[in-house]
Design a protein around this motif. Sequence first.
Motif, mmCIF file in Angstrom:
data_model
loop_
_atom_site.group_PDB
_atom_site.id
_atom_site.type_symbol
_atom_site.label_atom_id
_atom_site.label_comp_id
_atom_site.label_asym_id
_atom_site.label_seq_id
_atom_site.Cartn_x
_atom_site.Cartn_y
_atom_site.Cartn_z
ATOM 1 N N ASP A 126 -6.918 4.798 -0.059
ATOM 2 C CA ASP A 126 -7.617 4.642 1.307
ATOM 3 C C ASP A 126 -8.715 3.638 1.462
ATOM 4 O O ASP A 126 -8.817 2.950 2.398
ATOM 5 N N GLY A 127 -9.381 3.418 0.589
ATOM 6 C CA GLY A 127 -10.605 2.815 0.425
ATOM 7 C C GLY A 127 -9.922 1.158 0.140
ATOM 8 O O GLY A 127 -10.581 0.353 1.015
ATOM 9 N N ILE A 128 -9.056 1.109 -0.585
ATOM 10 C CA ILE A 128 -8.461 -0.418 -0.619
ATOM 11 C C ILE A 128 -7.599 -0.516 0.535
ATOM 12 O O ILE A 128 -7.878 -1.663 1.183
ATOM 13 N N GLU A 129 -7.023 0.317 1.400
ATOM 14 C CA GLU A 129 -6.311 -0.069 2.701
ATOM 15 C C GLU A 129 -7.394 -0.408 3.697
ATOM 16 O O GLU A 129 -7.315 -1.323 4.575
ATOM 17 N N GLN A 130 -8.521 0.325 3.851
ATOM 18 C CA GLN A 130 -9.634 -0.064 4.778
ATOM 19 C C GLN A 130 -10.088 -1.217 4.458
ATOM 20 O O GLN A 130 -10.254 -2.033 5.342
ATOM 21 N N PRO A 149 -9.021 -11.689 -2.974
ATOM 22 C CA PRO A 149 -9.806 -12.282 -4.395
ATOM 23 C C PRO A 149 -10.079 -10.993 -5.091
ATOM 24 O O PRO A 149 -10.781 -9.962 -4.716
ATOM 25 N N LEU A 150 -9.339 -10.979 -6.431
ATOM 26 C CA LEU A 150 -9.790 -9.778 -7.296
ATOM 27 C C LEU A 150 -10.422 -10.420 -8.192
ATOM 28 O O LEU A 150 -10.189 -11.333 -9.052
ATOM 29 N N ASN A 151 -11.649 -9.943 -8.108
ATOM 30 C CA ASN A 151 -12.936 -10.266 -9.270
ATOM 31 C C ASN A 151 -12.953 -9.263 -10.592
ATOM 32 O O ASN A 151 -13.016 -7.945 -10.254
ATOM 33 N N PHE A 152 -12.867 -9.708 -11.549
ATOM 34 C CA PHE A 152 -12.983 -8.829 -12.868
ATOM 35 C C PHE A 152 -14.471 -9.069 -13.506
ATOM 36 O O PHE A 152 -14.593 -10.098 -13.879
ATOM 37 N N ARG A 153 -15.211 -8.003 -13.541
ATOM 38 C CA ARG A 153 -16.246 -8.047 -14.250
ATOM 39 C C ARG A 153 -16.703 -6.602 -14.572
ATOM 40 O O ARG A 153 -16.670 -5.699 -14.115
ATOM 41 N N GLY A 154 -17.474 -6.773 -16.025
ATOM 42 C CA GLY A 154 -17.734 -5.371 -16.375
ATOM 43 C C GLY A 154 -16.854 -4.363 -16.430
ATOM 44 O O GLY A 154 -17.350 -3.112 -16.334
ATOM 45 N N GLY A 155 -15.582 -4.472 -16.879
ATOM 46 C CA GLY A 155 -14.692 -3.445 -16.804
ATOM 47 C C GLY A 155 -14.372 -2.847 -15.653
ATOM 48 O O GLY A 155 -13.385 -2.231 -15.480
ATOM 49 N N PRO A 181 -17.233 -8.242 -3.552
ATOM 50 C CA PRO A 181 -18.132 -7.190 -4.157
ATOM 51 C C PRO A 181 -18.039 -5.784 -4.593
ATOM 52 O O PRO A 181 -18.777 -4.950 -5.002
ATOM 53 N N VAL A 182 -16.822 -5.075 -3.873
ATOM 54 C CA VAL A 182 -16.697 -4.079 -3.752
ATOM 55 C C VAL A 182 -15.722 -3.398 -4.810
ATOM 56 O O VAL A 182 -14.316 -3.991 -4.946
ATOM 57 N N PRO A 183 -16.113 -2.664 -5.784
ATOM 58 C CA PRO A 183 -15.293 -2.106 -7.010
ATOM 59 C C PRO A 183 -14.296 -1.232 -6.247
ATOM 60 O O PRO A 183 -14.376 -0.452 -5.307
ATOM 61 N N ILE A 206 1.018 -1.319 0.086
ATOM 62 C CA ILE A 206 -0.065 0.050 0.039
ATOM 63 C C ILE A 206 0.819 1.218 0.096
ATOM 64 O O ILE A 206 0.510 2.310 -0.817
ATOM 65 N N ALA A 207 1.943 1.168 0.847
ATOM 66 C CA ALA A 207 2.967 2.302 0.818
ATOM 67 C C ALA A 207 3.578 2.707 -0.508
ATOM 68 O O ALA A 207 3.449 3.810 -1.275
ATOM 69 N N LEU A 208 3.783 1.678 -1.319
ATOM 70 C CA LEU A 208 4.131 1.744 -2.600
ATOM 71 C C LEU A 208 3.423 2.381 -3.699
ATOM 72 O O LEU A 208 3.725 3.303 -4.320
ATOM 73 N N ALA A 209 2.057 1.907 -3.455
ATOM 74 C CA ALA A 209 0.998 2.555 -4.280
ATOM 75 C C ALA A 209 0.684 3.939 -4.024
ATOM 76 O O ALA A 209 0.490 4.895 -4.613
ATOM 77 N N ARG A 210 0.762 4.255 -2.603
ATOM 78 C CA ARG A 210 0.574 5.614 -2.204
ATOM 79 C C ARG A 210 1.536 6.653 -2.721
ATOM 80 O O ARG A 210 1.308 7.556 -3.012
ATOM 81 N N GLN A 211 2.857 6.142 -2.292
ATOM 82 C CA GLN A 211 3.925 7.181 -2.755
ATOM 83 C C GLN A 211 4.332 7.135 -4.443
ATOM 84 O O GLN A 211 4.657 8.154 -4.910
ATOM 85 N N GLY A 212 3.428 6.051 -5.162
ATOM 86 C CA GLY A 212 3.888 6.219 -6.609
ATOM 87 C C GLY A 212 3.000 7.174 -7.081
ATOM 88 O O GLY A 212 3.325 7.670 -8.239
#
Length: 331
Positions: free
Chosen positions: A285-289, A307-313, A319-321, A270-276
């Motif tokens: 923030d939502g992903i981290e929570q 679990p990463l679910n891919f659907r509808g782009g 269930p959380v986009p 998460i720190a990598l993604a945040r600083q990137g």
Amino acid sequence: MKRLLIVIIVLTLGWSAYWFVGATRAKSGFEDWFAARQAEGWLAETSDIAVRGFPNRFDATFSDVALADPGTGVAWEAPFFQLFALSYRPNHLIAIWPHEQVLAFPDQRVTVKSEDMKASLIVAGAPSLPLERSNLAVDALALVSEAGWSLSAETLRLAMHKDPESEATYRMALSATGFAPPAEIAARSGAALPRTLKTVEADLSATFARPWDITALEDSRPQPTALDLHMAQLTWGRLDLHAAGQVDIDPSGYPQGEITLRATNWREIIALARQGEELPAALIDGIEQGLQLLSAMAGNPKTLDIPLNFRGGLTRIGPVPIGPAPRLILR
């Protein structure tokens, strides 16, 4: 003895004739290929095509090669390129690249350096030369972009072979040692990450809309229709990611299915993604929570199965986009 000598002479003359006819046809075929690309609007140039290797090989050397596809804007330049084949097994090719070459894209030029870069390709005997098996081996790889980034690897190995039970499914394996991503990634993260990754490995099966053959160079690239990720692993310092799963890919290039990530020390990811700074802070923030909730439910604060679910782009955790799905299109 006289009859034996006559037989030897006849066989020698016959083999010599076979080699010279084969070498002439090979050179003519290469010249025709360059001419056909030029007729399609490509930049396709070489200062010389030489075929040597008598009596047991066809060794083709292309000098001062320059290719550019007007459809994608991708170009390649090299001082030479070589294709070797045994004269008695012409469907098994060995490709050799120079120590330095250039890849150009619409937005940047990338210099590719290596101590050794070669590939082995086995193609079927059909006119379109469909790929049966290939292996790429690169030592001391370094990519330097005019855009300011660079990456390197001590070794890179890529293997691909056709599934005999499918027309266009290929099993692929990738491994790299001493892989050093652009330094800016680690610097921006603020995490205590080493310069190189300990493990970079992947094993997957990919199904395409059509087989990989000579038309992939002459026309459009075959597009993936399904991916079966048997295993992928990335270890960078204390960060450890494993992934596996299956997805179908729709005509627009969006995956439909699920990939499960097992992440160790996920907070540093998460720190990598945040600083990137490539993703909005609110999204991170939502992903981290969400991950903190999963961590609390799993009872393990360091390791998560995500679990990463891919659907509808879209990409979802359960269930959380959480953002758009990657688009898997080969240019």
